[in-house]
Every structure is written in C-alpha cells, then in structure tokens.
Design a protein around this motif. Structure first.
Motif, short mmCIF file in Angstrom:
data_model
loop_
_atom_site.label_atom_id
_atom_site.label_comp_id
_atom_site.label_asym_id
_atom_site.label_seq_id
_atom_site.Cartn_x
_atom_site.Cartn_y
_atom_site.Cartn_z
N ASP A 219 0.86 -1.19 0.00
CA ASP A 219 0.00 0.00 0.00
C ASP A 219 0.90 1.24 0.00
O ASP A 219 0.96 1.97 1.00
N PRO A 220 1.60 1.49 -1.10
CA PRO A 220 2.60 2.58 -1.12
C PRO A 220 2.02 3.96 -0.87
O PRO A 220 2.74 4.85 -0.40
N ILE A 221 0.74 4.16 -1.15
CA ILE A 221 0.13 5.47 -0.92
C ILE A 221 0.22 5.86 0.56
O ILE A 221 0.40 7.03 0.90
N ASN A 222 0.11 4.88 1.44
CA ASN A 222 0.13 5.14 2.89
C ASN A 222 1.47 4.78 3.54
O ASN A 222 1.55 4.66 4.77
N ALA A 223 2.50 4.61 2.73
CA ALA A 223 3.79 4.16 3.24
C ALA A 223 4.34 5.07 4.34
O ALA A 223 4.86 4.60 5.36
N GLU A 224 4.24 6.37 4.14
CA GLU A 224 4.80 7.30 5.14
C GLU A 224 4.05 7.19 6.46
O GLU A 224 4.66 7.29 7.54
N ALA A 225 2.75 6.98 6.41
CA ALA A 225 1.96 6.84 7.64
C ALA A 225 2.37 5.57 8.38
O ALA A 225 2.47 5.58 9.62
N TYR A 226 2.61 4.49 7.65
CA TYR A 226 3.04 3.24 8.29
C TYR A 226 4.40 3.45 8.97
O TYR A 226 4.63 2.96 10.09
N LYS A 227 5.28 4.16 8.31
CA LYS A 227 6.61 4.41 8.87
C LYS A 227 6.52 5.28 10.13
O LYS A 227 7.25 5.07 11.10
N THR A 228 5.62 6.25 10.10
CA THR A 228 5.41 7.10 11.28
C THR A 228 4.86 6.29 12.45
O THR A 228 5.31 6.44 13.59
N ASN A 229 3.89 5.44 12.16
CA ASN A 229 3.32 4.58 13.21
C ASN A 229 4.37 3.65 13.78
O ASN A 229 4.41 3.40 15.00
N ASN A 230 5.23 3.13 12.92
CA ASN A 230 6.29 2.24 13.39
C ASN A 230 7.26 2.98 14.30
O ASN A 230 7.67 2.46 15.34
N ALA A 231 7.62 4.19 13.92
CA ALA A 231 8.55 4.98 14.74
C ALA A 231 7.97 5.20 16.14
O ALA A 231 8.68 5.11 17.15
N THR A 232 6.67 5.49 16.19
CA THR A 232 6.00 5.68 17.48
C THR A 232 6.01 4.40 18.29
O THR A 232 6.30 4.41 19.50
N PHE A 233 5.71 3.28 17.63
CA PHE A 233 5.66 1.99 18.33
C PHE A 233 7.06 1.57 18.80
O PHE A 233 7.20 1.02 19.91
N GLN A 234 8.07 1.83 18.00
CA GLN A 234 9.44 1.49 18.40
C GLN A 234 9.83 2.21 19.68
O GLN A 234 10.47 1.64 20.57
N LYS A 235 9.42 3.48 19.81
CA LYS A 235 9.72 4.24 21.03
C LYS A 235 9.01 3.64 22.24
O LYS A 235 9.56 3.57 23.33
N LYS A 236 7.77 3.18 22.02
CA LYS A 236 7.03 2.54 23.11
C LYS A 236 7.70 1.25 23.54
O LYS A 236 7.76 0.92 24.73
N LEU A 237 8.23 0.50 22.59
CA LEU A 237 8.91 -0.75 22.91
C LEU A 237 10.23 -0.48 23.64
O LEU A 237 10.61 -1.23 24.55
#
Length: 302
Positions: free
Chosen positions: A151-169
C-alpha cells in the motif's frame, strides 16, 4: 483438513477480485494475538484487520475452521509468527502461497544464529520469540516494510506509526529491566506450565523450567512432575506459575507433588504466554501483557 482445503478451490473460482477493490483499504489477516496487536499498531485505521485467534487460545493446537480459510483467502496480506508456532496451519499457509497470496512468516526473518535451537521441536527453533523485545521490534520493521510495499500510498503513515511503536517498545524495555533489577539474581527461577519463556530468561537472567516442552502438543507425564518437584525443593523455589493458554491442572499437579513431600510452593499467578489477555483489557496489548507478566513474576518470587 481435506474439506477445508477443498474450500480453497471453490473460493478461487468464485472470487478473483482483490479485496481492496471493495473496501478501499488493505485487508490483513493475522494469527496470534501478539501479531494482531503488532499489525494494529503499524496499520492503524489505514487497514482492515482480522485476527484468527483470541485471548487464551493456544496457537500450538489451533486448527483452521472453514470461516478462517475464507478470511485468509479474502486477505491481501497474511501475517503469522512462523517457526512452526501455528503448526496445524502450515498446510493451509502453503496452499495460500500456491494461490499467490502474500503470506509473511515473521519469525523467518530473524537471524537464526540468535534463536534457541531445540532438538525436540519440529522447526528446530523455539518459536516464542516475542518474549525478546528486540525480536518484536524487528517484527514491527518487517510489518512496516510489507504494508508499505503493498500500500505505497500510505507508506509514510506506516513508517510514522512504526517509529512511534518502536519508542514505546524501547520504553517497555527500560521499565522491564528496572522492575527485574529489584529481584535478587538467586531468586530468578521461573517455573511455568510449558517452555514459553526461554527468550525471556536469556534476556533477563532467569533460569526457566517448563513442565511441558516447547509445544503444548506434548503432554507432561508423572516422571516430569516428579523431576520438577525435586528441582523446586532443591532450589527452594517460592512460586510457580500457570499460563492463560494452558490448562492449570498440570501446574496444580506439580504443586501437589511438592506439598506431598512436605515442602511448600505457591501458585504465583497466571502468566500470558502464547496469547494476550482479553481484547478490551490492558493485558490485551503486547506492552500490557509484558508488563503484567513481569510484575506478577517479580512480586511472587521476591
């Protein structure tokens, strides 16, 4: 299984459309509750997600229903733990791959040199890798990559969500280390229903002993109970633990074996091993599950 696999052929004939054509969102199916929570954190509202397994479900023994096969077939992407955790679903996943479905076994992307080998388990590796937070962070990276590609259209949003989740972990890791540091090293002996916590033990300095093997498909016998009861007595273990996805009778039998030898051991609580807690509870998230387990273990053994 033959009946379920035959359904695949029917579904192939009657449905050739990609599911995104009707919903507009990437349709994702996951297996275990841990993987489901992970994908939700990365995908958020941008995807439609269905998890096959619920709270308290044992993935070692889980068999696909006809409804599950239909959900899998309609998915754009399928994420699962792999390493034979979902052992009874392997044939279904193979059929999905033959139908050109995007199936992702997250455990396959870990460095095998860092995994715990087992001569008694079919995959030759302990599949309970989510109890190493660093491995779970790698899972998140892989999910982000796959969702971005599909879903390349939403790729940046997925990356942003991952960055947030990585900080939580990362924050979870620090909290876990701080809590465990309050427990003297000589008391870090974790006795549970089955061998699900070896990665946890390696990371945080626990001796881990399970009554059953790595897979709950193996039954604990009388000799296993007697052997472990002697271990508990010898090492003066204060508490043992049941698991939410494993029948408690095995640990209760172990407790009785210890008591019969005029020694006392308490059941320290119920740990989440192969499944998270109820969907609407704190323990229904990976971070909540991990935090709960650590608090229960430390408080009981302290």
């Amino acid at each position: 299984m033959k009946k379920i696999l035959s359904i695949l052929l029917v579904l192939t004939v009657i449905s050739c459309k990609n599911s995104t054509e009707t919903s507009g969102k990437l349709k994702v199916v996951t297996t275990t509750t841990m993987v489901t929570d992970l994908v939700k954190n990365i995908g958020g509202d941008l995807i439609e997600i269905e998890g096959l397994m619920g709270a308290g479900v044992d993935p070692h023994l889980y068999k696909a229903s006809e409804g599950d096969v239909s959900k899998l077939f309609q998915a754009d992407v399928i994420f699962y733990n792999g390493l034979h955790l979902e052992g009874k679903l392997v044939e279904v996943f193979e059929k999905m791959e033959a139908q050109q479905k995007k199936t992702v076994a997250l455990g396959d992307f870990l460095n095998k040199k860092e995994l715990i080998a087992s001569e008694y388990f079919a995959s030759n590796y302990d599949p309970h890798v989510w109890f190493n937070i660093q491995f779970f962070k790698q899972f998140a990276e892989k999910v982000t990559q796959v969702l971005s590609e599909e879903d390349p259209i939403n790729a940046e949003a997925y990356k942003t969500n991952n960055a947030t989740f990585q900080k939580k972990l990362d924050a979870l890791e620090e909290e876990v280390k701080a809590t465990i540091a309050t427990l003297p090293k000589e008391k870090r002996i974790l006795v549970t229903a089955h061998d699900a916590f070896n990665y946890f033990g390696n990371e945080y300095g626990f001796v881990v002993v399970g009554l059953q093997g790595i897979s709950t498909a193996t039954e604990a016998g009388v000799q296993d109970v007697q052997r472990l009861s002697e271990f508990i007595i010898t090492n003066k273990v204060k508490a043992i633990f049941i698991e939410s996805s494993v029948p408690r009778r095995t640990i209760e039998a172990l407790q009785q074996a210890v008591l019969s030898k005029n020694h006392e051991v308490v059941i320290g609580g119920s740990l989440y091993s192969d499944a998270l807690g109820d969907a609407n509870s704190v323990e229904g998230t990976y971070i909540g599950m991990f935090t709960s387990n650590v608090n229960i273990i430390v408080n009981a053994l302290r």
